[in-house]
Design an enzyme around this catalytic site. Structure first.
Site, PDB file in Angstrom:
ATOM      1  N   GLU A 280       0.817  -1.210   0.000  1.00  0.00           N
ATOM      2  CA  GLU A 280       0.000   0.000   0.000  1.00  0.00           C
ATOM      3  C   GLU A 280       0.857   1.269   0.000  1.00  0.00           C
ATOM      4  OE1 GLU A 280      -4.044  -0.311   1.834  1.00  0.00           O
ATOM      5  OE2 GLU A 280      -3.230   1.125   3.236  1.00  0.00           O
ATOM      6  N   HIS A 301       7.070 -27.399   0.639  1.00  0.00           N
ATOM      7  CA  HIS A 301       6.363 -28.554   0.114  1.00  0.00           C
ATOM      8  C   HIS A 301       5.184 -28.128  -0.766  1.00  0.00           C
ATOM      9  CE1 HIS A 301       8.424 -31.623   2.732  1.00  0.00           C
ATOM     10  NE2 HIS A 301       8.839 -30.486   3.232  1.00  0.00           N
ATOM     11  N   LYS A 416     -14.366   1.244  -4.159  1.00  0.00           N
ATOM     12  CA  LYS A 416     -15.413   1.695  -3.238  1.00  0.00           C
ATOM     13  C   LYS A 416     -16.430   2.575  -3.967  1.00  0.00           C
ATOM     14  CE  LYS A 416     -12.493   1.781   0.895  1.00  0.00           C
ATOM     15  NZ  LYS A 416     -11.930   2.670   1.935  1.00  0.00           N
TER      16      LYS A 416
END
Lengths: 428, 428
Positions: A280, A301, A416
């Site tokens: 950010e 793994h 938003k």
């Protein structure tokens, strides 16, 4: 020196002299508050100031009250309003079910199934809520908080709900502050000059930690001492700046991804906090390293094959802790069918340490992947406070080296706005 | 069509005709078992075969016995020997503490603190163990299993330990099989022609799921039906191959990272399973997309800024579920300080769906990031079985398109050899 930035495994020697002047200039701009976004430099001396504040004893007292009176602490926040607390609580108290108060994270999702089940789970639990939001109108958090508040008020009544809710919010204005005053909730301040991703050492991170029994004084002292150490403007003497310069250098040389790796499953959330901090702060103007993370040896793994032989677009940053908080000897076995008797009597930490060395050799020397190793003695509250600050200071330097404002996040608003329009929110 | 590969948001039209012949050729090589690594194609028809097997009823019965007799199921495995089970259990039963039997993951780390605390936690719990290892000598798993077995035998005696331990291992040879025969543990078979990352629909994944109350028949039926659908050799009619071709195309065009995103916190482990599947299958010969993941909208408040405005080296693959398993209406509030009353009475799923649309618009149309959208109705056992197979088949196609063997993992051994030498293991 609490944290050592070990650059012996990056496959080259960085010419720090060529960075010296620029780093010193940026360091000055941080101290003199003249750089981009300098209204948000409150974090620089926050720990020292908070240690002297009147709020801190009350925060510790409130944490104690919550811990002693409730079965579950619901932390209702998103992004910077929960990642730091979660990182610290998992790093210091683990991820296993707790005997005393346990923690539940809400307000960070719209998932109807998850929210419905969380409320059903809480229905027969004595729970308290720490709602964390600067404005009080962040949609994810505000929605969950409405539901939590309704549940408390309907089940236990207004007065009990009042005691069970603590708000961390802006000190002067906003919907959550107004509501808290109206309802009589205890409140703590989310400082106006500190952005969410830099707020773990404020009440945002500290209250949930205190409620979970973490020594927040020790954590603050770690951050305070780190602030002192990393005030040093000379890059060759400043481990945080060394890390910043090194990752910047690797980015300039063409690396696209930074893979932050730890060896403790309880640090997965710390890597999430780190991803927000760097992603950010730096991910703007089409620039920056893609922040990714892994937990070793677990993920060797799964991602190990890719790391060893896949596309070499990344470097690794390894957090190496020298001492575990607990340890156990490896038992012998009379039949030794699994062939582990050569380790019998040795502590588990012996294997952990050798695994770290073996992986470093395989990745750095074997595959030629630059490995930055951040060495720290152990993971306790003091060290973690130090480490948080190390990354915060390094991140500010790194973003400035990239030429971007470390403290804004204009891109977060785009989705938003679309969402509000699609939801039919008045004004959108 | 259970899963739809929606390519409307990738910003271009892929010329599938040009891939048709190659895809059909690879499809033939999978069916005729003539491609690289074709000894490991057991997964292709596994679900159908397992549904007819004698082992399945016993597996379901054993799952029931464990569920009814123990408080905690410890799954002791690493990589492909636990990721699938964990993905399924979290996706289908959630991440909140359970009322009945709960699950604990061990054998996937060397962390001395984590292992010590897990054993201390188990000390006063009635727990059973499903140890999962092909050889029985994988160091992480074997070490934890020694400790778990010792704890059970010392606390409850040999006979009780015998009942509490179930092994999933090779059907013919290996340390764990030998031990199981010697001690009288119930065993299930980890098939020799199926690699770890393709093993979730075998006993490896199914036994822990059955113990946690998941309908494994439904899951297998999902995989079986998916096997039928994705047998189609024509890429324009095969949604799994469409996904494979699209991601391959974006890789060829220069994208470095695939970011797999879901909107459910309970699917974080599914994204970890996905990372192993693609990373380990394709990450070789210096090639392949770096597999990364995110959970929205949560991570839009951390990685969102980078995604929207950072370095455009990635594309997104979004798993979009149309219906939640549970839902709740948003309550109204008399004061409406948080300004959410415009949503009052609407279900949470309305907000979740609009968030998805808003984000897609912001990322795909707004920032120009190619977005592959995988559309599926819901997340139940049948759908998840379908989805697992979708990714497995797509991954095989994708790796073959990249010219690599999808089924080996030579790079995983490198760190192990170093570690064994540093540990002083005989022969290294």
């Amino acid at each position: 020196m609490m944290i050592r930035t070990n650059l012996e495994h990056i496959g080259e020697a960085i010419d720090f002299a060529s960075y010296k002047e620029e780093v010193a200039r940026i360091d000055r701009s941080i101290k003199e508050r003249t750089g981009k976004g300098s209204d948000f430099l409150g974090w620089v001396d926050q720990a020292d100031e908070y240690l002297k504040s009147e709020e801190l004893p009350r925060l510790i007292e409130t944490g104690k009250r919550l811990r002693e009176n409730y079965e579950v602490l619901v932390v209702c926040g998103i992004g910077g309003s929960y990642l730091g607390a979660r990182a610290a609580i998992e790093a210091l108290t683990g991820t296993l079910p707790k005997k005393g108060i346990d923690v539940l994270w809400l307000g960070e999702t719209f998932d109807p199934t998850y929210i419905s089940r969380a409320l059903a789970y809480l229905k027969d639990k004595k729970f308290c809520v720490n709602v964390i939001s600067k404005s009080g109108t962040t949609t994810e958090t505000a929605l969950s908080f409405r539901l939590l508040r309704n549940l408390l008020e309907e089940r236990d009544g207004k007065e009990a709900a009042r005691k069970a809710i603590v708000a961390t919010t802006d000190g002067k204005k906003g919907a959550l502050l107004t509501l808290s005053r109206q309802e009589g909730y205890e409140t703590f301040v989310l400082p106006g000059d500190i952005g969410g991703r830099y707020s773990v050492q404020t009440a945002v991170g500290l209250l949930p930690m205190a409620a979970m029994g973490i020594d927040v004084m020790a954590l603050l002292n770690g951050s305070k001492d780190a602030a002192k150490e990393y005030r040093e403007p000379d890059v060759t003497k400043n481990e945080a700046y060394k890390y910043a310069v090194c990752r910047h250098h690797l980015y300039e040389k063409g690396k696209k991804v930074e893979l932050f790796c730890t060896y403790l499953p309880t640090l997965v959330q710390l890597t999430e906090w780190w991803k927000q901090l760097f992603g950010e702060s730096e991910g703007k103007e089409g620039k920056s390293l893609f922040p990714a993370s892994a937990c070793f040896s677990t993920d060797l793994h799964s991602l190990g094959q890719f790391i060893q032989e896949g596309s070499q677009i990344f470097f690794e940053t390894i957090l190496h802790l020298e001492k575990p908080e607990e340890d156990l000897p490896i038992p012998g076995d009379k039949d030794d069918l699994d062939g582990l008797n050569y380790l019998a009597g040795k502590p588990l930490s012996f294997v952990q340490e050798r695994a770290f060395r073996g992986v470093l050799e395989a990745h750095a020397e074997g595959a030629g992947i630059p490995n930055i190793v951040l060495e720290m003695e152990r993971m306790d509250a003091y060290s973690l406070g130090y480490l948080f600050y190390f990354f915060e200071k390094a991140c500010a330097m790194s973003a400035y080296l990239n030429g971007v404002n470390p403290f804004d996040q204009p891109g977060v608003e785009v989705y938003k706005r679309n969402m509000f329009r699609l939801l039919g929110k008045p004004g959108f």
